[in-house]
Design an enzyme around this catalytic site. Structure first.
Site, PDB file in Angstrom:
ATOM      1  N   ASP A  96      -1.101  -5.983   9.066  1.00  0.00           N
ATOM      2  CA  ASP A  96      -1.866  -4.458   8.372  1.00  0.00           C
ATOM      3  C   ASP A  96      -3.162  -5.377   8.131  1.00  0.00           C
ATOM      4  OD1 ASP A  96      -3.491  -2.825   7.559  1.00  0.00           O
ATOM      5  OD2 ASP A  96      -2.075  -1.872   6.690  1.00  0.00           O
ATOM      6  N   LYS A 107     -13.392  -1.008   5.879  1.00  0.00           N
ATOM      7  CA  LYS A 107     -14.080  -1.498   5.243  1.00  0.00           C
ATOM      8  C   LYS A 107     -15.154  -2.389   5.538  1.00  0.00           C
ATOM      9  CE  LYS A 107     -10.059   0.298   2.696  1.00  0.00           C
ATOM     10  NZ  LYS A 107      -9.511   1.390   3.130  1.00  0.00           N
ATOM     11  N   ALA A 113      -6.570  -4.853   7.105  1.00  0.00           N
ATOM     12  CA  ALA A 113      -7.465  -3.425   6.690  1.00  0.00           C
ATOM     13  C   ALA A 113      -8.930  -3.878   5.990  1.00  0.00           C
ATOM     14  CB  ALA A 113      -7.097  -2.497   5.190  1.00  0.00           C
ATOM     15  N   TRP A 170       0.538  -1.179  -0.008  1.00  0.00           N
ATOM     16  CA  TRP A 170      -0.075  -0.174   0.052  1.00  0.00           C
ATOM     17  C   TRP A 170       0.967   1.414  -0.622  1.00  0.00           C
ATOM     18  CZ3 TRP A 170      -1.970   2.439   4.795  1.00  0.00           C
ATOM     19  CH2 TRP A 170      -2.870   3.759   4.603  1.00  0.00           C
TER      20      TRP A 170
END
Length: 394
Positions: A208, A243, A210, A127
């Protein structure tokens, strides 16, 4: 004073959004921005979120600050969602943050406080904001191989070879599920190999996560994170609610610091609170409170999970449809990887020139590295995209 400022690089995705808006072609397709869209192009408010907001509006009687680390009930609910019973609750320090990005930023600053000379091993690609924040903080970045441009899968051996260079005091940044930007994920045996390497090198993992719930389901998507947390002395986890709860603008995230030494929790918790104080003082609470209400109310949670599963199945259906359309048009199975990838994104593995040709000739907008947001498609636009990909010769 301010005249000494230098122009900063433009955000490529935001520039893409603007170009898309200005394109007059009716057949244009936006595959750039990383948000879920339904078949009508809307990013809806989830049913459980609406219900929780209505209940909160009726019952909330104050807007006073929460604690520096946020509401402990939010931390408890999210730790349960992400980690389950993989580790003891009293081994986890946690702090609410402004979104998953805030959790990532706080994690990097925590690492910098603890080990100023730490090297951060980052997947190639990753990312973009990971790299942007690390550069801004002046931290040392070491890329490791991840995406195989030929197979459009994971270069597992290259990854392990590069990560073998890490040592104690270094940090290995991993994506818990639904790798952004590629959509290519490690298999369970490959995760086991990474864990064995972490144990051998003594490097600290930072995960991470997400997109929990967007890949193979809530529990399956958390499995690797849980196994890592259980298997190593300490780890950091940055979780986002943007999300899977659809609350992008509420900026709701959590940073967790897990330590096998439970006596370290107090120090870790105090440090997380200190970092919050220095950066934004008290974290935002509205989104965190909605998440807490949903996760702790059986009826709301059941409805949220049902709608989240609908979202996941929609994206899987679009993946399968696109892979099938491409197979039929190209007469080749070379796009089969699209059905195997998970999450919102896939990376076609083509050149920026081909991506530009898609935009210029077919009004298809995706990031220059060929990352595309699968959730930006619908049943009607999949055949249009497939034909465009074939016609430009990808």
């Amino acid at each position: 004073m301010l005249e000494t400022l230098q122009p900063q690089p433009a955000d490529k995705i935001l520039a893409l959004v603007q170009a898309y808006r200005e394109d007059p072609r009716e057949t244009k397709i936006d595959l750039g921005v990383g948000v879920y869209k339904d078949a009508t192009g809307l990013t809806p408010v989830m049913r459980a979120v609406k219900a929780a907001e209505h209940k909160l509006w009726e019952e909330q009687d104050t807007k006073v600050y929460t604690g520096l680390a946020g509401d402990p009930a939010f931390a408890d609910a999210m730790i349960n969602l992400v980690l389950g019973d993989a580790v003891a609750r009293d081994s986890v320090a946690a702090a609410a943050t402004p979104g998953g990005t805030g959790a990532v930023r706080q994690a990097f600053e925590l690492i910098q406080m603890a080990r100023p000379d730490a090297r951060i091993f980052v997947s190639d690609p990753t990312w973009p904001n990971h790299l942007s924040i690390l550069k801004y903080l002046g931290m040392q970045v070491v890329p490791y191989r991840y995406f195989d441009n030929d197979s459009r899968g994971v270069d597992a051996q290259g990854m392990l070879d590069d990560l073998a260079q890490a040592k104690e005091g270094d940090v290995i940044l991993l994506h818990g599920c639904c790798h952004n930007p590629t959509g290519a994920n490690l298999s369970a045996p490959e995760w086991d190999a990474v864990i064995a390497l972490l144990q051998k090198t003594g490097a600290t993992p930072m995960i991470d996560i997400a997109y929990q719930g967007f890949g193979d389901g809530l529990e399956a998507d958390a499995a690797a994170t849980r196994k890592v947390a259980f298997s190593v002395p300490e780890c950091l986890i940055a979780a986002s609610c943007s999300k899977n709860f659809g609350i992008y603008r509420e900026r709701t995230g959590l940073l967790m610091a897990v330590s096998a030494d439970q006596s370290a929790r107090g120090l870790n918790q105090g440090t997380l609170a200190y970092l919050n104080r220095q950066n934004f003082s008290f974290p935002p609470d509205h989104g965190a409170r909605l998440v807490t209400m949903i996760l702790t109310d059986p009826t709301l949670r059941a409805d949220w999970q049902a709608e989240l599963e609908e979202v996941r199945q929609t994206m899987l259906g679009l993946r399968t449809q696109l892979a099938t359309e491409l197979q039929q048009r190209a007469g080749s199975d070379r796009f089969g990887f699209l059905a195997q990838h998970r999450g919102m994104f896939s990376r076609l593995g083509t050149t920026p020139e081909m991506v530009e040709k898609l935009r210029a000739d077919h009004a298809v907008y995706m990031v220059g590295d060929s990352r595309m947001n699968i959730a930006g498609l619908n049943a009607q636009t999949v055949p249009i995209l497939a034909q465009a990909i074939v016609e430009v010769g990808i």
